[in-house]
Enzyme design. Sequence first.
Site, mmCIF file in Angstrom:
data_model
loop_
_atom_site.group_PDB
_atom_site.id
_atom_site.type_symbol
_atom_site.label_atom_id
_atom_site.label_comp_id
_atom_site.label_asym_id
_atom_site.label_seq_id
_atom_site.Cartn_x
_atom_site.Cartn_y
_atom_site.Cartn_z
ATOM 1 N N GLU A 1 13.009 -31.690 0.693
ATOM 2 C CA GLU A 1 14.096 -32.283 1.486
ATOM 3 C C GLU A 1 13.827 -32.311 2.991
ATOM 4 O O GLU A 1 14.709 -31.986 3.775
ATOM 5 C CB GLU A 1 15.396 -31.509 1.224
ATOM 6 C CG GLU A 1 15.828 -31.564 -0.211
ATOM 7 C CD GLU A 1 17.071 -30.722 -0.488
ATOM 8 O OE1 GLU A 1 17.946 -31.200 -1.225
ATOM 9 O OE2 GLU A 1 17.168 -29.591 0.033
HETATM 10 C C1 NGO Z 1 17.937 -28.285 -3.997
HETATM 11 C C2 NGO Z 1 17.663 -27.913 -2.563
HETATM 12 C C3 NGO Z 1 18.169 -26.529 -2.204
HETATM 13 C C4 NGO Z 1 19.579 -26.301 -2.734
HETATM 14 C C5 NGO Z 1 19.611 -26.564 -4.219
HETATM 15 C C6 NGO Z 1 20.996 -26.365 -4.794
HETATM 16 C C7 NGO Z 1 15.763 -27.802 -3.771
HETATM 17 C C8 NGO Z 1 14.358 -27.635 -4.137
HETATM 18 N N1 NGO Z 1 16.213 -27.952 -2.531
HETATM 19 O O1 NGO Z 1 16.754 -27.782 -4.650
HETATM 20 O O2 NGO Z 1 18.128 -26.375 -0.819
HETATM 21 O O3 NGO Z 1 19.973 -24.984 -2.481
HETATM 22 O O4 NGO Z 1 19.156 -27.857 -4.525
HETATM 23 O O5 NGO Z 1 21.078 -26.648 -6.138
#
Ligand code: NGO
Length: 511
Positions: free
Chosen positions: A324
């Site tokens: 992300e």
């Molecule tokens: C995503 C995000 C995290 C969140 C999570 C919550 C990933 C790999 N990045 O997973 O920052 O905490 O969802 O479900």
Amino acid sequence: MRRLARLAVALVVALPLVTATASAGPSHRRTAIALSDVLPAVADATPAPGENFRIGADTVITASGAALTVAGRLAEVLRPVTGFDLPVTGTGEQAIALVLEPGHPDEGYRLDIGAERVELAATGPAGLFAGVQTLRQLLPVEGPRWVLPGGQINDFPRYAYRGAMLDLARHFHEPAEVRAYIDQISHFKINYLHLHLSDDQGWRIQIDSWPRLTEVGGAPGTGVSGAGGGFLTKDEYRELVRYAADRFVTIVPEIDMPGHVNAAQVAYPELTCDGIAPRPRTDMRVGYSSLCADSDVTYRFAEDVIRELAEMTPGPYLHIGGDEAMSTPHGAYLTFQRRMLPLVRRHGKIPFGWHEIAQSPAAAANGAVIQFWGRERNSPAVAASGAKVVLSPANRTYLDMEYDPLTPGGLDWAGAIEVRDSYDWDPAGLLTDVPAERVLGVEAPLWSETLRDLADLEFLAFPRVVAIAELGWSPRETHDWESFRERLGAYGPRWSRAGVRFYRSPQIRWS
Ligand code: NGO
């Protein structure tokens, strides 16, 4: 408990050599537990009715050399529940014998239960430890008759990597809570625990060369909703690593970069591109922070952190996040990974990253492991990278997702995940464009946005983490929802006795 284990190993009782051929006769009574009533399912079980072994006052545990530590651990768990002495000794009749012998697959073992003797054999201590977890489940939950069902089990893992993850950044979990989780997951032959140690809301691991990371990023009030704070000192981290290793669990530490770095930037504003300190964050949003890919201080920081983390991590992997990075321009992301991935290698570790790192040619070039967390059934970038893959599909393995819309706590962005959803899929066929031999294993992440304490954590993890453990350990041929739900239902009383606050899914008939 640990002191007891050491005592057990030290006090090797010199039993007089018993020459009589037979002592207690075979127990012909059937046990309620069948040889295959094990979580995760065993590869192969051949029952021998009438050959049950009854643990009693005269039972000893025999072991030598590298098997002694596991023998001590077995004695340590059996003594308090059975009330028997169970001395650990070199030889003896009426023995549970732990034997090291060549020829078993990694972590594999053979368990032979006969009326006179139980033999647990493996090539190394990891296999013996796995066999001990099986043996524990073959004993009844309660006495007074401690009978193991007769027969032979041959068992070994399908995948080398069977992981779970805790998020200490969104909510700090105390070392005691992490230890409790390690205890529980190790019963199901999970062998890796990934610790997410930094994120926008907090920084949870002491780094000597950048002390404000924890002074600021681990201060009281850091974390989602500001409920929490705390960090692991290096000593606490090393102690967790040891505690896990004693249970054949390897820690995989994660520092998330180049996104998810707000807490580090609050502590050190020079880690932003404009040098201006951002405000601390306690909300759940993602994708707004980024390290600056063309600034030297970024790489000085990253190298210091990775060096210090690698120094205190004996395991092979070091996770560098990479997910992300919505506010890192694509070119900057590639620049960053081109420098980061070899840096992890230089410090002696195999880089691990969320699947976004697959966009970088440096991932495969540096032998990185890619952790897939999507919901799609294909991933062109992951497929093209040629790298090894650990599967954490969010709609199957994310333990922070709610069970159903009524679940207290939990998130729902990847949908509700009931026990059957977490169980009914095949790691080998999940990504249609990635060949099965590139799958290293599975991992069940538990993100902590909505968690506060151990009870919250246990409620979301159990029983779903067991489904992921079975997908990671058991051969595909054993995959069977009806069998899984029976075995899970029978396990409930063990959790109740241990005080584990698991979710009583309506899909399961709990004993
Ligand atoms: C995503 C995000 C995290 C969140 C999570 C919550 C990933 C790999 N990045 O997973 O920052 O905490 O969802 O479900």
